[in-house]
Design a protein around this motif. Structure first.
Motif, PDB file in Angstrom:
ATOM      1  N   VAL A 188       1.714 -42.455 -26.546  1.00 55.14           N
ATOM      2  CA  VAL A 188       1.436 -42.502 -25.107  1.00 55.14           C
ATOM      3  C   VAL A 188       2.441 -43.435 -24.431  1.00 55.14           C
ATOM      4  O   VAL A 188       2.675 -44.552 -24.895  1.00 55.14           O
ATOM      5  CB  VAL A 188      -0.003 -42.995 -24.839  1.00 55.14           C
ATOM      6  N   ILE A 189       3.026 -42.949 -23.334  1.00 52.93           N
ATOM      7  CA  ILE A 189       3.951 -43.757 -22.527  1.00 52.93           C
ATOM      8  C   ILE A 189       3.412 -43.745 -21.111  1.00 52.93           C
ATOM      9  O   ILE A 189       3.211 -42.679 -20.530  1.00 52.93           O
ATOM     10  CB  ILE A 189       5.376 -43.167 -22.553  1.00 52.93           C
ATOM     11  N   ARG A 190       3.150 -44.928 -20.544  1.00 56.36           N
ATOM     12  CA  ARG A 190       2.589 -44.975 -19.193  1.00 56.36           C
ATOM     13  C   ARG A 190       2.984 -46.255 -18.482  1.00 56.36           C
ATOM     14  O   ARG A 190       3.361 -47.234 -19.120  1.00 56.36           O
ATOM     15  CB  ARG A 190       1.078 -44.835 -19.228  1.00 56.36           C
ATOM     16  N   GLU A 191       2.858 -46.208 -17.147  1.00 56.70           N
ATOM     17  CA  GLU A 191       3.098 -47.399 -16.331  1.00 56.70           C
ATOM     18  C   GLU A 191       1.750 -48.017 -15.971  1.00 56.70           C
ATOM     19  O   GLU A 191       0.764 -47.304 -15.837  1.00 56.70           O
ATOM     20  CB  GLU A 191       3.804 -47.048 -15.017  1.00 56.70           C
ATOM     21  N   THR A 192       1.732 -49.330 -15.809  1.00 60.41           N
ATOM     22  CA  THR A 192       0.527 -50.004 -15.330  1.00 60.41           C
ATOM     23  C   THR A 192       0.650 -50.163 -13.818  1.00 60.41           C
ATOM     24  O   THR A 192       1.757 -50.099 -13.279  1.00 60.41           O
ATOM     25  CB  THR A 192       0.359 -51.406 -15.959  1.00 60.41           C
ATOM     26  N   PRO A 193      -0.458 -50.407 -13.118  1.00 60.71           N
ATOM     27  CA  PRO A 193      -0.339 -50.720 -11.690  1.00 60.71           C
ATOM     28  C   PRO A 193       0.423 -52.025 -11.501  1.00 60.71           C
ATOM     29  O   PRO A 193       0.500 -52.847 -12.415  1.00 60.71           O
ATOM     30  CB  PRO A 193      -1.805 -50.885 -11.250  1.00 60.71           C
ATOM     31  N   VAL A 194       0.982 -52.227 -10.329  1.00 59.59           N
ATOM     32  CA  VAL A 194       1.763 -53.426 -10.041  1.00 59.59           C
ATOM     33  C   VAL A 194       0.904 -54.669 -10.280  1.00 59.59           C
ATOM     34  O   VAL A 194      -0.242 -54.741  -9.847  1.00 59.59           O
ATOM     35  CB  VAL A 194       2.280 -53.408  -8.579  1.00 59.59           C
ATOM     36  N   GLY A 195       1.462 -55.626 -11.028  1.00 62.66           N
ATOM     37  CA  GLY A 195       0.795 -56.891 -11.288  1.00 62.66           C
ATOM     38  C   GLY A 195      -0.184 -56.878 -12.454  1.00 62.66           C
ATOM     39  O   GLY A 195      -0.716 -57.902 -12.829  1.00 62.66           O
ATOM     40  N   VAL A 196      -0.423 -55.712 -13.053  1.00 60.64           N
ATOM     41  CA  VAL A 196      -1.375 -55.609 -14.153  1.00 60.64           C
ATOM     42  C   VAL A 196      -0.615 -55.511 -15.466  1.00 60.64           C
ATOM     43  O   VAL A 196       0.149 -54.594 -15.688  1.00 60.64           O
ATOM     44  CB  VAL A 196      -2.289 -54.369 -13.991  1.00 60.64           C
ATOM     45  N   ASN A 197      -0.830 -56.495 -16.347  1.00 60.21           N
ATOM     46  CA  ASN A 197      -0.187 -56.503 -17.661  1.00 60.21           C
ATOM     47  C   ASN A 197      -1.245 -56.174 -18.703  1.00 60.21           C
ATOM     48  O   ASN A 197      -1.728 -57.040 -19.420  1.00 60.21           O
ATOM     49  CB  ASN A 197       0.448 -57.870 -17.939  1.00 60.21           C
ATOM     50  N   ASP A 198      -1.640 -54.906 -18.736  1.00 58.69           N
ATOM     51  CA  ASP A 198      -2.673 -54.481 -19.676  1.00 58.69           C
ATOM     52  C   ASP A 198      -2.295 -53.133 -20.260  1.00 58.69           C
ATOM     53  O   ASP A 198      -2.466 -52.108 -19.637  1.00 58.69           O
ATOM     54  CB  ASP A 198      -4.024 -54.406 -18.979  1.00 58.69           C
ATOM     55  N   CYS A 199      -1.755 -53.155 -21.472  1.00 60.04           N
ATOM     56  CA  CYS A 199      -1.378 -51.918 -22.150  1.00 60.04           C
ATOM     57  C   CYS A 199      -2.432 -51.505 -23.164  1.00 60.04           C
ATOM     58  O   CYS A 199      -2.196 -50.633 -23.987  1.00 60.04           O
ATOM     59  CB  CYS A 199      -0.023 -52.108 -22.842  1.00 60.04           C
ATOM     60  N   SER A 200      -3.602 -52.112 -23.123  1.00 58.66           N
ATOM     61  CA  SER A 200      -4.616 -51.855 -24.135  1.00 58.66           C
ATOM     62  C   SER A 200      -5.306 -50.512 -23.951  1.00 58.66           C
ATOM     63  O   SER A 200      -5.765 -49.921 -24.913  1.00 58.66           O
ATOM     64  CB  SER A 200      -5.669 -52.965 -24.141  1.00 58.66           C
ATOM     65  N   SER A 201      -5.395 -50.008 -22.731  1.00 63.29           N
ATOM     66  CA  SER A 201      -6.133 -48.745 -22.533  1.00 63.29           C
ATOM     67  C   SER A 201      -5.233 -47.543 -22.657  1.00 63.29           C
ATOM     68  O   SER A 201      -4.060 -47.596 -22.661  1.00 63.29           O
ATOM     69  CB  SER A 201      -6.807 -48.738 -21.185  1.00 63.29           C
TER      70      SER A 201
END
Length: 173
Positions: A160-173
């Motif tokens: 899975v390759i995805r971007e997080t919303p701005v300011g969110v450093n959460d790649c766990s989901s």
């Protein structure tokens, strides 16, 4: 109808605004416009960051797809995988050829990030042929920044390759 005024009655025909009223209105407009214009600048930074993250995500997905399909090899040489990495504000894509334990790296393309966007640190993501899995087998977290705002691109070992919303450093989901 007759209207009579005594000497002590003042007829006040007030037309227009006083100087103080005009100054107060101009001050209020100035304060409100400061908030509006500062939010437009912030929105512009966020849009540039989101665009850069989408470009990086597309580049990573293309490298992953090319690794899955075995695309990019040179005739007569074993294709080991595809690499996407950065050098400063440049994104480089490459194919890994010959010996997979010590491959020959051949750069296939390279481009600069949008103006003012930079990476939080150096990174490299490699996808193996023929499965398109990350060579290191772990999650890669790539930070892009501009004017104090950050966005993250997550590359998970599951593919899975995805971007997080701005300011969110959460790649766990």
């Amino acid at each position: 109808m007759h209207i009579f005024f005594s000497k002590n009655t003042k007829l006040s025909l007030r037309r227009g605004f006083t100087l103080i009223e005009i100054i107060v209105v101009i001050a209020i407009i100035g304060i409100l416009s400061t908030f509006v214009f500062s939010s437009f600048g912030k929105t512009s930074d966020i849009k540039v960051l989101e665009t850069a993250a989408r470009e990086l995500t597309a580049t990573l997905r293309k490298a992953q797809t090319d690794a899955l399909n075995g695309v990019g090899g040179v005739s007569g040489e074993a294709l080991c995988g595809h690499r996407v990495s950065n050098s400063g504000t440049r994104i480089n894509t490459a194919v890994l050829l010959r010996s997979c334990s010590n491959p020959t790296v051949t750069t296939t393309s390279s481009y600069n990030l949008s103006s003012g966007v930079s990476f939080g640190s150096a990174w490299t993501v490699e996808f193996s042929v023929p499965h398109g899995t990350i060579v290191s087998g772990s999650t890669a977290v790539i930070q892009l920044t501009r004017n104090g705002e950050s966005i993250y691109v997550c590359v998970k070992s599951s593919g899975v390759i995805r971007e997080t919303p701005v300011g969110v450093n959460d790649c766990s989901s």
